[in-house]
Motif scaffolding. Structure first.
Motif, mmCIF file in Angstrom:
data_model
loop_
_atom_site.group_PDB
_atom_site.id
_atom_site.type_symbol
_atom_site.label_atom_id
_atom_site.label_comp_id
_atom_site.label_asym_id
_atom_site.label_seq_id
_atom_site.Cartn_x
_atom_site.Cartn_y
_atom_site.Cartn_z
ATOM 1 N N PRO A 33 9.072 21.467 -5.924
ATOM 2 C CA PRO A 33 9.660 20.307 -5.226
ATOM 3 C C PRO A 33 11.478 20.786 -5.220
ATOM 4 O O PRO A 33 11.515 20.883 -6.287
ATOM 5 N N ALA A 34 11.636 20.081 -3.904
ATOM 6 C CA ALA A 34 13.393 20.629 -3.780
ATOM 7 C C ALA A 34 13.914 20.349 -4.921
ATOM 8 O O ALA A 34 15.074 20.497 -5.125
ATOM 9 N N ILE A 35 13.426 18.547 -5.499
ATOM 10 C CA ILE A 35 15.004 17.633 -6.232
ATOM 11 C C ILE A 35 13.888 18.593 -7.545
ATOM 12 O O ILE A 35 15.226 18.994 -8.663
ATOM 13 N N SER A 36 12.922 19.008 -7.475
ATOM 14 C CA SER A 36 13.052 20.248 -9.375
ATOM 15 C C SER A 36 13.696 21.014 -9.043
ATOM 16 O O SER A 36 13.955 21.105 -10.272
ATOM 17 N N LEU A 37 13.781 21.755 -7.917
ATOM 18 C CA LEU A 37 14.394 23.062 -8.215
ATOM 19 C C LEU A 37 15.817 22.482 -8.896
ATOM 20 O O LEU A 37 16.366 23.280 -9.399
ATOM 21 N N LYS A 38 16.373 21.818 -7.727
ATOM 22 C CA LYS A 38 18.094 21.137 -7.707
ATOM 23 C C LYS A 38 18.274 21.270 -9.312
ATOM 24 O O LYS A 38 19.572 21.610 -9.951
ATOM 25 N N MET A 39 17.325 20.144 -10.013
ATOM 26 C CA MET A 39 17.825 19.894 -11.594
ATOM 27 C C MET A 39 17.568 20.978 -12.361
ATOM 28 O O MET A 39 18.378 21.192 -13.252
ATOM 29 N N ALA A 40 16.407 22.166 -12.348
ATOM 30 C CA ALA A 40 16.237 22.584 -13.103
ATOM 31 C C ALA A 40 17.262 23.909 -12.949
ATOM 32 O O ALA A 40 17.857 24.205 -14.132
ATOM 33 N N TRP A 41 18.061 24.268 -12.030
ATOM 34 C CA TRP A 41 19.400 24.859 -11.383
ATOM 35 C C TRP A 41 20.073 24.376 -12.063
ATOM 36 O O TRP A 41 20.980 24.479 -13.101
ATOM 37 N N LEU A 42 20.437 23.732 -11.758
ATOM 38 C CA LEU A 42 21.716 22.164 -12.624
ATOM 39 C C LEU A 42 22.061 22.521 -13.816
ATOM 40 O O LEU A 42 22.827 22.449 -14.847
ATOM 41 N N ILE A 43 20.611 22.432 -14.710
ATOM 42 C CA ILE A 43 20.455 22.062 -16.570
ATOM 43 C C ILE A 43 20.448 23.911 -17.060
ATOM 44 O O ILE A 43 21.056 24.128 -17.489
ATOM 45 N N LEU A 44 20.313 25.034 -15.796
ATOM 46 C CA LEU A 44 20.701 26.033 -16.572
ATOM 47 C C LEU A 44 21.972 26.457 -16.032
ATOM 48 O O LEU A 44 22.219 27.069 -17.210
ATOM 49 N N VAL A 45 22.466 26.132 -15.098
ATOM 50 C CA VAL A 45 24.095 26.109 -14.778
ATOM 51 C C VAL A 45 24.628 25.597 -16.543
ATOM 52 O O VAL A 45 25.411 25.985 -17.012
ATOM 53 N N LEU A 46 24.234 24.180 -16.835
ATOM 54 C CA LEU A 46 25.197 23.976 -18.074
ATOM 55 C C LEU A 46 24.796 24.747 -19.031
ATOM 56 O O LEU A 46 25.268 25.323 -20.102
ATOM 57 N N LEU A 47 23.589 25.532 -19.082
ATOM 58 C CA LEU A 47 23.172 25.827 -20.737
ATOM 59 C C LEU A 47 23.843 27.676 -20.594
ATOM 60 O O LEU A 47 24.039 27.649 -22.078
#
Length: 638
Positions: free
Chosen positions: A430-444
């Motif tokens: 789902p688009a929201i799952s990809l978006k959240m995973a991406w934002l956490i990746l940016v943080l990490l």
């Protein structure tokens, strides 16, 4: 009229067969023509109708008697009110009948005069019922009552006793019964006036009174009309108060105000689809456009920043959650612009949210703080970002709609197998799952950069372990868990342990290396003394350096301490027990054997509490940067 009389009006006397008149007389039209001295059937009907109508209508002429001027016909005598309506209906039918045969009849002039008096009376009654029953006919009462009361009664309700007005539900209160009767009276008058050609006069009264009720309702709900420039200049604190008012107002306005008004309008003007449509549209258009236009103004003209997204999401939910009712209430073609305004607001709110998420990503990427966090604790960026994302996950249903059409992150930018859930073309995430995973990746990734500011590599790994553990716990304890999945959690929990293991190896490896791999092996007293001294030095150095470290998460703290203690204490205890007596025979043994195994255990158990308060993010910062991003805390929503 007796049957004999009707025949005498329509037919000539029968001609006797013994008459001396020629046969051609029977075929002459003049033999069947009405006599000029005799009235037509329509004239007779009109005469009789006027005879019955005149006393009833003139009695209630508000311009001739004080009684008629100050008294309500429907309030004074309901049976007489029904008779009045029937009389007017009969008069109208008789006028139509006569007009088709003799449109220049003097009787039509007389009847029209009576009809005008009757319409003035009904206008007065219609106004009085609407005015006197404002409280009983408010939209809330109407919408509430409609769920358990039939509003579909026809004018035939008046054919029986007054009790027939009441809906056959004995649980209805007296107040509800009175308001039901008022609705029925309005319907009866409206149908009479419309059928008599006085729809315009009826609608004018209804629209003025009911529109004032809707406009007053919108105002009382705290919804005001603002221009674009007013919204743009408005402080966010003020705008947020307006949004709170709007959030409370939209539910009441849709489910009560507009719904009740639609029910009442549909009922009163049920005899004409076009009239009830135009009436409802004119009454509600202005208030509805103000209500549904406010979110668009906020989305378009408020200065965009990530922390405002929660209120915007609340407004999006306010419209989307009530959309079935909005679509049903404003189902007329003439109310299409109202639904279009609501949809436009949804679109603009969605654009605001997508823009705010991009801004949030930029805030993370642009954070320029370089000072290492004291004690290798949790960075403020981690706390703020994960608090923000965990709150966002509470809006997962809404965000799914908003992000459904958003382009996913470029796959070439993602580490292989990063997400931990299927991202194949056959089964896309789902688009929201990809978006959240991406934002956490940016943080990490940003945290990886900040870890490089530690001169001691072991502290860098402890910093990464602490921060990733905070991320994992936030995911576990929020709706992020359902968006990212258990595989994501398993993968990142493993990374936390890997970071912790690297910290142990680099931070305590030299202490472990100071002890022999076979602690009980025989060796000379000098060798034993050398090992004890080497252990003392390395343990003192490690403990002094690591004593300032902090591990706020108790589960991770216990895991690291147990792991370190298991590796160091086991070896040291075996070595201590095997060679303690050897050292006791030596001079100055106390300075050589400085730690009993219990002492080492106590020192290790005191680790990772540091000199820092683990309860706040600021305690982990040695020198906060001026460029740190705003704090995204849950209390920002209230």
């Amino acid at each position: 009229m007796p049957r004999k009389g009707m025949r005498s009006l329509c037919f000539s006397p029968k001609i006797s067969s013994s008459s001396s008149s020629p046969p051609s007389h029977f075929a002459s039209p003049s033999r069947f023509a009405f006599s000029p001295s005799r009235p037509s059937f329509s004239d007779s009907v009109m005469d009789r109708t006027l005879e019955l109508a005149e006393p009833i209508i003139k009695k209630w002429n508000p311009e001739t008697t004080t009684f008629a001027r100050v008294t309500s016909l429907f309030y004074e005598n309901r049976r007489e009110a029904r008779d009045f309506i029937k009389t007017v209906n009969n008069l109208q039918k008789a006028m139509h009948f006569l007009a088709t045969e003799n449109s220049s009849s003097d009787k039509l002039v007389r009847a029209q005069s009576l009809m005008q008096i009757a319409m003035k009376r009904l206008q007065k009654e219609f106004y009085q019922i609407l005015s006197m029953n404002r409280a009983l006919l408010d939209p809330e009462s109407v919408s509430t009552r409609s769920s358990r009361t039939s509003t579909g009664s026809s004018t035939s309700d008046y054919d029986d006793d007054d009790d027939d007005i009441r809906v056959a539900n004995e649980s209805i209160s007296e107040v509800e019964d009175v308001s039901t009767a008022a609705m029925a009276d309005l319907k009866l008058i409206a149908e009479c006036m419309i059928s008599s050609g006085y729809a315009k006069e009826c609608l004018k009264i209804y629209k003025i009174i009911r529109k004032s009720i809707v406009d007053e309702g919108i105002y009382k709900l705290g919804v005001e009309k603002f221009t674009s420039s007013q919204i743009h200049k408005m402080d966010w604190e003020v705008a947020e108060l307006r949004i709170k008012n709007w959030l409370n107002a939209v539910v009441t306005a849709v489910k009560t105000l507009f719904n009740g008004e639609r029910i009442l309008c549909d009922y009163v003007f049920s005899s004409s689809d076009s009239i009830r449509e135009s009436c409802f549209t004119e009454i509600t258009r202005e208030g509805a456009m103000i209500l549904f236009g406010f979110p668009e103004n906020v989305a378009k003209h408020s200065k965009k920043s990530p922390e405002k997204v929660f209120r915007v999401l609340d407004m999006y939910a306010g419209i989307s959650n009530n959309w079935p009712e909005i679509d049903s209430i404003f189902s007329f073609e003439s109310t299409t612009n109202i639904k279009s305004q609501a949809l436009t607001s949804l679109i603009k709110l969605g654009e605001f949210v997508r823009s705010a998420l991009n801004d949030f990503e930029s805030v993370i990427l642009k954070d320029s703080s370089k000072s290492p966090v004291a004690g290798a604790g949790i960075h403020y960026l981690t706390i703020d970002a994960m608090n923000y994302l965990s709150i966002l996950s509470d809006y997962s249903n809404i965000l799914s709609d908003i992000l459904a059409d958003s382009p996913p992150p470029a796959k070439n930018l993602l580490p292989e197998s990063y997400f931990g859930f299927s991202d194949s073309d056959e089964s896309p995430a789902p688009a929201i799952s990809l978006k959240m995973a991406w934002l956490i990746l940016v943080l990490l990734c940003k945290l990886d950069t900040k870890a490089k500011y530690y001169k001691d590599v072991s502290l860098a790994y402890l910093f990464l372990a602490n921060n990733l553990q905070y991320v994992v716990v936030k995911v576990q304890t929020s709706n992020l868990r359902y968006l990212l999945g258990d595989q994501w959690l398993t993968k990142h929990e493993s990374k936390v342990k890997q970071f912790a293991s690297n910290y142990e190896r680099l931070g305590w490896g030299h202490v472990i290396d100071s002890l022999p791999s076979d602690p009980a092996a025989a060796m000379t007293p000098d060798k034993v003394k050398e090992i004890f001294k080497k252990f003392n030095t390395s343990f003192d150095q490690a403990h002094k350096k690591q004593a300032i470290c902090v591990v706020p998460d108790s589960k991770l703290r216990d895991h690291i301490k147990i792991s370190i203690a298991r590796k160091i204490l086991r070896l040291y205890r075996e070595f201590y027990n095997a060679h303690r007596q050897t050292m006791e025979r030596e001079r100055n043994s106390a300075s050589v054997v400085r730690y009993a195994p219990e002492d080492v255990g106590h020192h290790l158990s005191d680790l990772f509490f540091g000199h820092v308060d683990s309860g706040s993010s600021s305690s982990f910062e040695s020198s906060p940067s001026h460029s740190q991003p705003p704090r995204y805390r849950r209390d920002m929503r209230y």
